[in-house]
Design an enzyme around this catalytic site. Sequence first.
Site, PDB file in Angstrom:
ATOM      1  N   HIS A 132       0.863  -1.192   0.000  1.00 22.06           N
ATOM      2  CA  HIS A 132       0.000   0.000   0.000  1.00 22.06           C
ATOM      3  C   HIS A 132       0.893   1.234   0.000  1.00 22.06           C
ATOM      4  CE1 HIS A 132      -3.165   2.828   1.151  1.00 22.06           C
ATOM      5  NE2 HIS A 132      -4.016   1.887   0.825  1.00 22.06           N
TER       6      HIS A 132
ATOM      7  N   ASP B   6      -7.978  -5.244  -0.113  1.00 21.47           N
ATOM      8  CA  ASP B   6      -8.451  -6.117  -1.201  1.00 21.47           C
ATOM      9  C   ASP B   6      -8.093  -7.578  -1.013  1.00 21.47           C
ATOM     10  OD1 ASP B   6      -7.621  -3.303  -3.059  1.00 21.47           O
ATOM     11  OD2 ASP B   6      -9.657  -4.121  -2.945  1.00 21.47           O
TER      12      ASP B   6
END
Length: 436
Positions: A312, A370
């Site tokens: 991320h 996700d």
Amino acid sequence: MAKTSQTRTVTLTDNETGQTYEFPVISGSDGPDVIDIRRLYAETGMFTFDPGYTSTGSCESAITFIDGEKGILRHRGYSIEDLAGKSDFMEVCYLLLYGDLPTVKEKEWFQNTITNHTMVHEQLLFLYRGFRRDAHPMAVMVGVVGALSAFYHDSTDINDPQHRVIASHRLIAKIPTIAAMAYKYTIGQPFVYPRNSLSYAENFLRMTFAVPAEDYSISPAVSRAMDRLFILHADHEQNASTSTVRLAGSSGANPFACIAAGISSLWGPAHGGANEAVLNMLHEIGTKDRIPEFIERAKDRDDPFRLMGFGHRVYKNYDPRASVLRESTHEVLDELGVKDEPLLELAMELERIAIEDDYFAERKLFPNVDFYSGIILKAIGFPTSMFTVLFAVARTVGWVAQWKEMIEDPSQRIGRPRQLFVGEKERPFVPVADRK
Ligand code: SDX
């Protein structure tokens, strides 16, 4: 609002000219301070250079706070853990839009307002027929949401506060209807109209999975899981799709066109498209004994393969949403009576091996939102192609809240970044007959 430091400044020194430049430091209410460089070009004749905006604050915002090092996510000061565990999506929508959790009366008003905007114009149904049945539902979402401006453009003066509120409510209310219709169209089933007696999540599930031939019974466990998934995906600071919505909105484009732009950006596998890519990756890995092969591929610079659902830009710790989702996955599978889901076993083993590997540890790559969401969505019955559509349904309230905040920011100007030019200098035009 931000406080410009009266005393604290940072100084730039140009070691060629010996010239020094001072810029004020601005402190917010939490998180890193910023260096106000709005005068940099005027004073130095130079731009900053920050492709990917890793060190750039694009705006002031009071909606969402992230601390990537500590794995903290808050909406208007409330932790994502508290909101996911104790609130519901309608409350979170109100919180993002208006800044506080609603009272009982405010919640009832908001719930009724959204419920009464869930139907779409009947003419919109014909728009779906222009798509092939095998169109990716995200392509349908981009097209249909963009087309909404054709139905409401004349009544959406973005400079009229009342129009902004109506457009915001319409988008939040209609996006589940549009998404469910996109799914129905691809599987050749008739559209199911919204029902005002149902909650937001229940309505979406019924519009997606009900058929005219029989009654549809809604599982409380599934609608609770759906509502929690919406909360976890609602907003996330200035991510790629939110920044797209803000940039589109900064030109004065109508909110429907801006949200369609956000949906387009979210579709990418590096962003919201990752939930679909995670399931495809897990299917490709297939069995636990093949995990080492894929871990090695993810570490190989010459191999474009990346561990989808990992890493991320902001979180250098576990994404707090992934933690909530990992717990929810077990609960939802248990409540649905799904025993020993092989994909969940595979995902957990993949996570265990990856986070113990130096490559991932050194780069602080952890599972993100996700990584687990697709396993829950698959258990509920959604096809992989609908996963990013669900992300878009949930994120619409975040996009709308950020768009509204930008429009109402008195310092707002059209976004127009510059560049470092590395192309040809001026050269004479050569007629085609003389070109070698
Ligand atoms: C979302 O921004 C948001 O807030 C987004 C989001 C939201 O709610 O809006 O949180 C939703 O988009 C989550 C992210 C979903 N995307 C994926 O899961 C796709 C896989 N992840 C990567 O593509 C990547 O981690 C990104 C895109 C998420 C972040 O990329 P960055 O910040 O540009 O990081 P990078 O590419 O510079 O990577 C740093 C290093 C590199 O190695 P080195 O060059 O240092 O050797 O880490 C490596 C990368 O190769 N790396 C990975 C990796 N992610 C980064 N290596 C293998 N697998 C990965 N997943």
